[in-house]
Scaffold this motif. Sequence first.
Motif, PDB file in Angstrom:
ATOM      1  N   VAL A  16     -10.152  -1.006 -11.866  1.00 50.58           N
ATOM      2  CA  VAL A  16      -9.752  -2.352 -11.439  1.00 50.58           C
ATOM      3  C   VAL A  16      -9.103  -2.314 -10.050  1.00 50.58           C
ATOM      4  CG1 VAL A  16      -8.174  -4.268 -11.952  1.00 50.58           C
ATOM      5  CG2 VAL A  16      -9.529  -3.248 -13.782  1.00 50.58           C
ATOM      6  N   LEU A  17      -8.327  -1.270  -9.783  1.00 54.41           N
ATOM      7  CA  LEU A  17      -7.659  -1.175  -8.480  1.00 54.41           C
ATOM      8  C   LEU A  17      -8.654  -1.057  -7.330  1.00 54.41           C
ATOM      9  CD1 LEU A  17      -4.710   1.256  -9.258  1.00 54.41           C
ATOM     10  CD2 LEU A  17      -4.563  -1.186  -8.780  1.00 54.41           C
ATOM     11  N   GLY A  18      -9.761  -0.392  -7.578  1.00 53.62           N
ATOM     12  CA  GLY A  18     -10.740  -0.189  -6.513  1.00 53.62           C
ATOM     13  C   GLY A  18     -10.231   0.838  -5.517  1.00 53.62           C
ATOM     14  N   PRO A  19     -11.038   1.151  -4.511  1.00 53.87           N
ATOM     15  CA  PRO A  19     -10.657   2.189  -3.547  1.00 53.87           C
ATOM     16  C   PRO A  19      -9.382   1.852  -2.769  1.00 53.87           C
ATOM     17  CG  PRO A  19     -12.931   1.457  -3.172  1.00 53.87           C
ATOM     18  CD  PRO A  19     -12.376   0.647  -4.289  1.00 53.87           C
ATOM     19  N   VAL A  20      -9.228   0.599  -2.391  1.00 50.16           N
ATOM     20  CA  VAL A  20      -8.038   0.206  -1.614  1.00 50.16           C
ATOM     21  C   VAL A  20      -6.788   0.305  -2.484  1.00 50.16           C
ATOM     22  CG1 VAL A  20      -6.924  -1.706  -0.391  1.00 50.16           C
ATOM     23  CG2 VAL A  20      -9.356  -1.261  -0.052  1.00 50.16           C
ATOM     24  N   GLY A  21      -6.858  -0.183  -3.702  1.00 54.89           N
ATOM     25  CA  GLY A  21      -5.713  -0.123  -4.608  1.00 54.89           C
ATOM     26  C   GLY A  21      -5.318   1.298  -4.948  1.00 54.89           C
ATOM     27  N   ARG A  22      -6.302   2.166  -5.152  1.00 53.96           N
ATOM     28  CA  ARG A  22      -5.999   3.566  -5.435  1.00 53.96           C
ATOM     29  C   ARG A  22      -5.341   4.229  -4.230  1.00 53.96           C
ATOM     30  NH1 ARG A  22     -11.019   2.946  -7.909  1.00 53.96           N
ATOM     31  NH2 ARG A  22     -12.107   4.028  -6.218  1.00 53.96           N
ATOM     32  N   ALA A  23      -5.789   3.898  -3.038  1.00 53.11           N
ATOM     33  CA  ALA A  23      -5.183   4.447  -1.817  1.00 53.11           C
ATOM     34  C   ALA A  23      -3.741   3.964  -1.672  1.00 53.11           C
ATOM     35  CB  ALA A  23      -5.995   4.058  -0.586  1.00 53.11           C
ATOM     36  N   ILE A  24      -3.492   2.705  -2.000  1.00 47.33           N
ATOM     37  CA  ILE A  24      -2.130   2.157  -1.935  1.00 47.33           C
ATOM     38  C   ILE A  24      -1.241   2.868  -2.956  1.00 47.33           C
ATOM     39  CG2 ILE A  24      -0.737   0.097  -2.411  1.00 47.33           C
ATOM     40  CD1 ILE A  24      -3.050  -1.532  -1.117  1.00 47.33           C
ATOM     41  N   CYS A  25      -1.773   3.114  -4.160  1.00 47.33           N
ATOM     42  CA  CYS A  25      -1.008   3.845  -5.184  1.00 47.33           C
ATOM     43  C   CYS A  25      -0.612   5.227  -4.673  1.00 47.33           C
ATOM     44  CB  CYS A  25      -1.825   4.009  -6.462  1.00 47.33           C
ATOM     45  SG  CYS A  25      -1.711   2.650  -7.589  1.00 47.33           S
ATOM     46  N   LEU A  26      -1.544   5.935  -4.102  1.00 44.14           N
ATOM     47  CA  LEU A  26      -1.239   7.268  -3.569  1.00 44.14           C
ATOM     48  C   LEU A  26      -0.159   7.200  -2.496  1.00 44.14           C
ATOM     49  CD1 LEU A  26      -4.681   9.081  -3.302  1.00 44.14           C
ATOM     50  CD2 LEU A  26      -2.695   9.790  -4.630  1.00 44.14           C
ATOM     51  N   ARG A  27      -0.298   6.229  -1.611  1.00 43.47           N
ATOM     52  CA  ARG A  27       0.697   6.079  -0.547  1.00 43.47           C
ATOM     53  C   ARG A  27       2.065   5.784  -1.136  1.00 43.47           C
ATOM     54  NH1 ARG A  27      -0.858   1.603   2.537  1.00 43.47           N
ATOM     55  NH2 ARG A  27      -2.829   2.677   2.632  1.00 43.47           N
ATOM     56  N   TYR A  28       2.135   4.929  -2.164  1.00 36.88           N
ATOM     57  CA  TYR A  28       3.402   4.593  -2.821  1.00 36.88           C
ATOM     58  C   TYR A  28       4.035   5.838  -3.442  1.00 36.88           C
ATOM     59  CZ  TYR A  28       6.532   3.018  -6.482  1.00 36.88           C
ATOM     60  OH  TYR A  28       7.607   2.882  -7.313  1.00 36.88           O
ATOM     61  N   TYR A  29       3.217   6.627  -4.179  1.00 38.37           N
ATOM     62  CA  TYR A  29       3.755   7.809  -4.841  1.00 38.37           C
ATOM     63  C   TYR A  29       4.355   8.802  -3.856  1.00 38.37           C
ATOM     64  CZ  TYR A  29       1.947   6.728  -9.489  1.00 38.37           C
ATOM     65  OH  TYR A  29       1.712   6.155 -10.707  1.00 38.37           O
ATOM     66  N   TRP A  30       3.765   8.900  -2.658  1.00 42.36           N
ATOM     67  CA  TRP A  30       4.206   9.922  -1.711  1.00 42.36           C
ATOM     68  C   TRP A  30       5.026   9.368  -0.560  1.00 42.36           C
ATOM     69  CZ3 TRP A  30       4.661  14.362  -3.655  1.00 42.36           C
ATOM     70  CH2 TRP A  30       3.885  14.666  -4.775  1.00 42.36           C
ATOM     71  N   THR A  31       5.524   8.141  -0.713  1.00 39.88           N
ATOM     72  CA  THR A  31       6.484   7.586   0.257  1.00 39.88           C
ATOM     73  C   THR A  31       7.710   7.117  -0.524  1.00 39.88           C
ATOM     74  OG1 THR A  31       5.341   5.435   0.208  1.00 39.88           O
ATOM     75  CG2 THR A  31       4.786   6.943   2.016  1.00 39.88           C
ATOM     76  N   LEU A  32       7.690   5.893  -0.982  1.00 39.65           N
ATOM     77  CA  LEU A  32       8.843   5.303  -1.669  1.00 39.65           C
ATOM     78  C   LEU A  32       9.181   6.040  -2.963  1.00 39.65           C
ATOM     79  CD1 LEU A  32      10.918   3.030  -1.666  1.00 39.65           C
ATOM     80  CD2 LEU A  32       9.251   1.616  -2.867  1.00 39.65           C
ATOM     81  N   ASP A  33       8.182   6.351  -3.775  1.00 40.63           N
ATOM     82  CA  ASP A  33       8.461   6.976  -5.068  1.00 40.63           C
ATOM     83  C   ASP A  33       8.758   8.465  -4.926  1.00 40.63           C
ATOM     84  OD1 ASP A  33       8.931   6.304  -7.728  1.00 40.63           O
ATOM     85  OD2 ASP A  33       6.992   7.070  -8.377  1.00 40.63           O
ATOM     86  N   LEU A  34       8.733   8.974  -3.725  1.00 41.18           N
ATOM     87  CA  LEU A  34       9.167  10.344  -3.484  1.00 41.18           C
ATOM     88  C   LEU A  34      10.696  10.390  -3.385  1.00 41.18           C
ATOM     89  CD1 LEU A  34       7.940  13.142  -2.992  1.00 41.18           C
ATOM     90  CD2 LEU A  34       8.023  12.669  -0.564  1.00 41.18           C
ATOM     91  N   VAL A  35      11.292   9.315  -2.909  1.00 37.45           N
ATOM     92  CA  VAL A  35      12.735   9.248  -2.699  1.00 37.45           C
ATOM     93  C   VAL A  35      13.465   8.631  -3.896  1.00 37.45           C
ATOM     94  CG1 VAL A  35      14.524   8.241  -1.218  1.00 37.45           C
ATOM     95  CG2 VAL A  35      12.399   9.065  -0.218  1.00 37.45           C
TER      96      VAL A  35
END
Length: 106
Positions: A16-35
């Motif tokens: 459902v997320l599609g390629p853009v949503g999956r890319a956003i999830c990855l970015r979230y995990y390794w930016t905000l959710d890293l801290v």
Amino acid sequence: MRFHYNERDIFQLFDVLGPVGRAICLRYYWTLDLVMPALFGFTLWLGIRMTSLRKWRWLALAAAGLDYAENISVTILLLNYPMHVPVLASVASAFTSCNGYFTQLR
């Protein structure tokens, strides 16, 4: 925002997320959710340390560690998508469930 999911649920979400949503999830995990897990865990550890419950302060570090383990598991699932890794989906769900349990204790 679920305490438990199965392989079908996680891959349905990825679809459902599609390629853009999956890319956003990855970015979230390794930016905000890293801290955030470190910040919440450390803050909780400090708060517990000041009370008579100080022997339980390890729970704060365990919750942060489980959150990181979940993030790593989901990242691996995202990077391997569309290939399904059922065992890793189960492991990610277990980390989520355990972290949810520790979060409720906070």
